[in-house]
Every structure is written in C-alpha cells, then in structure tokens.
Design an enzyme around this catalytic site. Sequence first.
Site, PDB file in Angstrom:
ATOM      1  N   ASP A 124      13.431 -37.425 -82.725  1.00  0.00           N
ATOM      2  CA  ASP A 124      13.371 -38.890 -82.560  1.00  0.00           C
ATOM      3  C   ASP A 124      14.771 -39.415 -82.247  1.00  0.00           C
ATOM      4  O   ASP A 124      15.376 -40.114 -83.063  1.00  0.00           O
ATOM      5  CB  ASP A 124      12.808 -39.526 -83.840  1.00  0.00           C
ATOM      6  CG  ASP A 124      12.598 -41.032 -83.687  1.00  0.00           C
ATOM      7  OD1 ASP A 124      12.534 -41.521 -82.541  1.00  0.00           O
ATOM      8  OD2 ASP A 124      12.517 -41.715 -84.727  1.00  0.00           O
ATOM      9  N   ARG A 175       4.910 -41.757 -88.778  1.00  0.00           N
ATOM     10  CA  ARG A 175       5.288 -40.991 -89.975  1.00  0.00           C
ATOM     11  C   ARG A 175       4.039 -40.538 -90.728  1.00  0.00           C
ATOM     12  O   ARG A 175       3.961 -39.424 -91.228  1.00  0.00           O
ATOM     13  CB  ARG A 175       6.176 -41.846 -90.892  1.00  0.00           C
ATOM     14  CG  ARG A 175       7.512 -42.162 -90.276  1.00  0.00           C
ATOM     15  CD  ARG A 175       8.441 -42.875 -91.261  1.00  0.00           C
ATOM     16  NE  ARG A 175       9.534 -43.456 -90.518  1.00  0.00           N
ATOM     17  CZ  ARG A 175       9.643 -44.754 -90.218  1.00  0.00           C
ATOM     18  NH1 ARG A 175       8.755 -45.616 -90.657  1.00  0.00           N
ATOM     19  NH2 ARG A 175      10.656 -45.182 -89.507  1.00  0.00           N
ATOM     20  N   ASP A 232      21.078 -35.423 -89.114  1.00  0.00           N
ATOM     21  CA  ASP A 232      21.530 -36.688 -88.541  1.00  0.00           C
ATOM     22  C   ASP A 232      23.060 -36.668 -88.535  1.00  0.00           C
ATOM     23  O   ASP A 232      23.686 -35.919 -89.289  1.00  0.00           O
ATOM     24  CB  ASP A 232      21.010 -37.882 -89.368  1.00  0.00           C
ATOM     25  CG  ASP A 232      20.973 -39.173 -88.555  1.00  0.00           C
ATOM     26  OD1 ASP A 232      19.881 -39.548 -88.082  1.00  0.00           O
ATOM     27  OD2 ASP A 232      22.040 -39.801 -88.374  1.00  0.00           O
ATOM     28  N   SER A 233      23.641 -37.510 -87.672  1.00  0.00           N
ATOM     29  CA  SER A 233      25.109 -37.572 -87.621  1.00  0.00           C
ATOM     30  C   SER A 233      25.639 -38.710 -88.491  1.00  0.00           C
ATOM     31  O   SER A 233      26.834 -38.978 -88.479  1.00  0.00           O
ATOM     32  CB  SER A 233      25.571 -37.742 -86.171  1.00  0.00           C
ATOM     33  OG  SER A 233      24.934 -38.855 -85.592  1.00  0.00           O
ATOM     34  N   CYS A 286      12.697 -43.510 -77.136  1.00  0.00           N
ATOM     35  CA  CYS A 286      12.629 -44.970 -77.320  1.00  0.00           C
ATOM     36  C   CYS A 286      13.396 -45.678 -76.211  1.00  0.00           C
ATOM     37  O   CYS A 286      13.787 -46.830 -76.342  1.00  0.00           O
ATOM     38  CB  CYS A 286      13.145 -45.377 -78.695  1.00  0.00           C
ATOM     39  SG  CYS A 286      14.861 -44.943 -78.968  1.00  0.00           S
TER      40      CYS A 286
HETATM   41  N1  SAH Z   1      13.406 -40.963 -87.097  1.00  0.00           N
HETATM   42  C1  SAH Z   1      14.146 -42.030 -87.742  1.00  0.00           C
HETATM   43  C2  SAH Z   1      14.856 -42.931 -86.752  1.00  0.00           C
HETATM   44  C3  SAH Z   1      15.837 -42.217 -85.840  1.00  0.00           C
HETATM   45  S1  SAH Z   1      17.012 -43.260 -85.118  1.00  0.00           S
HETATM   46  C4  SAH Z   1      13.200 -42.798 -88.659  1.00  0.00           C
HETATM   47  O1  SAH Z   1      12.008 -42.479 -88.695  1.00  0.00           O
HETATM   48  O2  SAH Z   1      13.651 -43.722 -89.351  1.00  0.00           O
HETATM   49  C5  SAH Z   1      18.102 -42.138 -84.383  1.00  0.00           C
HETATM   50  C6  SAH Z   1      19.061 -41.435 -85.330  1.00  0.00           C
HETATM   51  O3  SAH Z   1      19.800 -40.497 -84.564  1.00  0.00           O
HETATM   52  C7  SAH Z   1      20.111 -42.317 -86.015  1.00  0.00           C
HETATM   53  O4  SAH Z   1      19.968 -42.176 -87.402  1.00  0.00           O
HETATM   54  C8  SAH Z   1      21.466 -41.738 -85.563  1.00  0.00           C
HETATM   55  O5  SAH Z   1      22.419 -41.693 -86.621  1.00  0.00           O
HETATM   56  C9  SAH Z   1      21.099 -40.340 -85.142  1.00  0.00           C
HETATM   57  N2  SAH Z   1      21.933 -39.680 -84.127  1.00  0.00           N
HETATM   58  C10 SAH Z   1      22.400 -40.201 -82.974  1.00  0.00           C
HETATM   59  N3  SAH Z   1      23.017 -39.257 -82.233  1.00  0.00           N
HETATM   60  C11 SAH Z   1      22.921 -38.104 -82.947  1.00  0.00           C
HETATM   61  C12 SAH Z   1      23.340 -36.755 -82.705  1.00  0.00           C
HETATM   62  N4  SAH Z   1      23.964 -36.414 -81.583  1.00  0.00           N
HETATM   63  N5  SAH Z   1      23.062 -35.816 -83.633  1.00  0.00           N
HETATM   64  C13 SAH Z   1      22.441 -36.158 -84.777  1.00  0.00           C
HETATM   65  N6  SAH Z   1      21.990 -37.410 -85.043  1.00  0.00           N
HETATM   66  C14 SAH Z   1      22.239 -38.358 -84.146  1.00  0.00           C
END
Ligand code: SAH
Length: 393
Positions: free
Chosen positions: A297, A206, A247-248, A337
Amino acid sequence: MKKIVIRSGKERSLERRHPWVFESSIARGAADSGETVRVESSEGQFLCWAAFSPQSQIRLRAWSFDEAERIDSAFFARRIARALALRARLPVASDSIRLIHGEADGLPGLVVDRYADTLVAQFLSSGVERWKAQIIEHLMAATGLSRLYERSDAQVRELEGLALQTGWLRGEGSTAVTISEHQWRLTLDVAEGHKTGYYLDQRDNRKRFADAVQHYGCKTVLNCYSYTGGFSVGALAGGAEQVISVDSSGPALARAQAHVALNGFDPARHQALDADVNATLRGFLKEGRQFDAIVLDPPKFAPTAAHAERAARAYKDINRLALRLLAPGGLLFTFSCSGGISPDLFHKIVAGAGLDAQVDGFILERVGATPDHPQTICFPEGEYLKGLLILKS
Ligand code: SAH
C-alpha cells in the site's frame, strides 16, 4: 458579481458538470482569491457559479450549475447537510468516517474527517478558505461536536497561494484520539498523523484482508507501507502467526506495535521494521524468505498523469518482488492511490510484474476506497484508490 468568460469550445466540460476549469480555458475576467464569480460561455450563456483562484492552474472550481442558487452561508449549510445525510445511510463499521470529500460532495477543496468525537478539516482551495468561518459554524451545528482541528498543511495549498495552517479551530486539549474500526481499536494523533491522522479509505480493505487471511489460512504476513499497522492488526485478527510491518516512519511503527497489544494480540507475533520497502523485499528474496500474504500500500507515486510513467516502473518493481516472495497459493493485496494511474493501467502494471516474475495468479477482487470517499459520475479524477486482491497460482 464578477463575470468570467470561457473560451469558445472550452465550455463542454462545465456543461457536463465537471467542476474544474483550467487557466488556459478562460477568455477573460479575473477576481480575488476565493471570490464567487459568474461563469459564462462566449455567447453569454450561464454555465456555473464558481470560486476563482488567481494562482492555481485550476482557476475555477464550480460551486453550483444552478443559476437560481445563491452562493451564501446557507449554500454551505445545505451542502454539508447533504454530505452528512449520505454518510448516515452508508454502511460504516467504525466511529470514524470521512464526512466531506471535496468535489464529490460539491465542496471542492474541503476534506472533513470525523475521528470519534473529534473533527479534522483540510481547507485546500481558495474557495473554501474564503468561506472558512461559515463552514466551521455549519460543521459544528450539523455534527453536534465541539472539537475541530485544522490540518491545512497539504502541499496543494501552496498551489493555491495559501499558507499552511494547523491547530484547533474549535475546542482544545489532547490531539490523541482512540477510534474503533470493525472490532479493533486504533489510536492516532490528529496533529501529527499523515493527512488528517489516519487512512480511513482503507477501512473496508483491512477487513477484507483479515477475512482472506483467515479463509486461506495465511500464517506469515508481510505488510509493506504499513503506516500504523491497520492491515497488520487485520492479519492478526485473521489468525496469522507472524506479521511483519515495514514502514520508513518510526513513529508510525511505534503505533503499529502498540496496536498489537491494544487489540489483545501477543506482541511476539508482530515485528516492526523501520526500513525502505524496496530494499527489504530484495533482502528477503536474497535470504530465500517466503510469505503467505503480502500487502503493498505505497504512497502516491504519481500525483498526476504526468508522473505516470516513472510511477509505473516503481509500482511494477515492488509488485514483481512481492509476487516472487509469495509462497505458492499466497495472497497479494496490492494498491495504488495515485490519481494519475487508472485502474486499467494499474492492472497492466501488475500483469507486467507477473510476467517478469514468471508468476501468474487469480484476481479475487478489485477494490476501491470506502464509500465515505465517494466518486461522482461527472468527476472521474475523483477515483484514486484501487486495489487488486490476487491469489498466486
Ligand atoms: N497501509 C496503511 C497506509 C499506508 S500510507 C494503512 O492502512 O493505514 C503509505 C506509508 O508508506 C506511509 O506510512 C509512509 O511512511 C510509508 N512509506 C513511504 N515511502 C516508503 C518507503 N520507501 N519504504 C517504506 N515505507 C514508506
């Protein structure tokens, strides 16, 4: 002490100090869930002390390769002290840190995160479940803290035949915590957040992103899979004028929005989009939108190597779309990840995405998880998070 004998020819990985033994490598012997066993070769040679897990494919997890070591309460005190001593030496720009990272800290299946004054633990193997009471005692004594929340609600517990468990193990009160990371303040809820509440493994990335946004003068930023907006706050700190978090998860986005104001940025510079990332990227492309920087991510598309092929297509798809959406000279910070996708394979996937998008770029940095999520030489499975910071040509 019960004895487990390894099939002839299958002792090599233990000899190389890899901590797992699969069910298929065991010649004979059995024990109760989490019971400590002596593991020997077919010739009767000592290999390790391990925890037995009757239901899991990973039937044994090694505690120690030292025949003289006793697996008792003091053993856990020593391992916890060793993990904390390493953390004390690491450069961590936060009051929140992963204190115990399972196998890498010689405690297979145990995860402990510290968020300000609150500890959060996951007991994910039958071995650490069996020693839970002792582990809790030593954790409280070694950290001097009084609050410990359990988040043993990860699905892997079911593979161990363990029920999901959550709640206060020590202390009580509100599960809401405010942490500091770099120069930012962030909030989380240890009872409701993903994993233990937050993604500490992306802390340094970040900051890298904030610095890159500033250095390359990125004005419009799209943060995909934003969770609670850590990278979005970074982008704003780096001087971005407009940031979109996608995000979802509605609750995660509400927190992302709150984090903008909490860190003193004008909320008008940030938009939270509750949507599927893939569909959003396609929609933006159709509208002819462009961004100066994009973060990808996603969640773990491939938990194991068996899922790698389908996951590879999913990674390629979002990377292809993001590379097309980027303005020339724009930045892509892309991650995986998935333990089942090696850094090399991830690079190949992104290369394929670039070919399909007819976009090339310079790899500025290859990154991994923060050092408080350490990898050890003997446990390659420990490597999971990898990222590429790319500058579009
Ligand atoms: N970048 C974040 C961590 C990401 S974790 C940080 O720095 O804290 C992955 C995220 O993807 C989760 O919040 C989850 O809700 C979201 N997610 C999972 N599938 C998704 C989709 N199809 N579309 C949008 N968001 C999604």
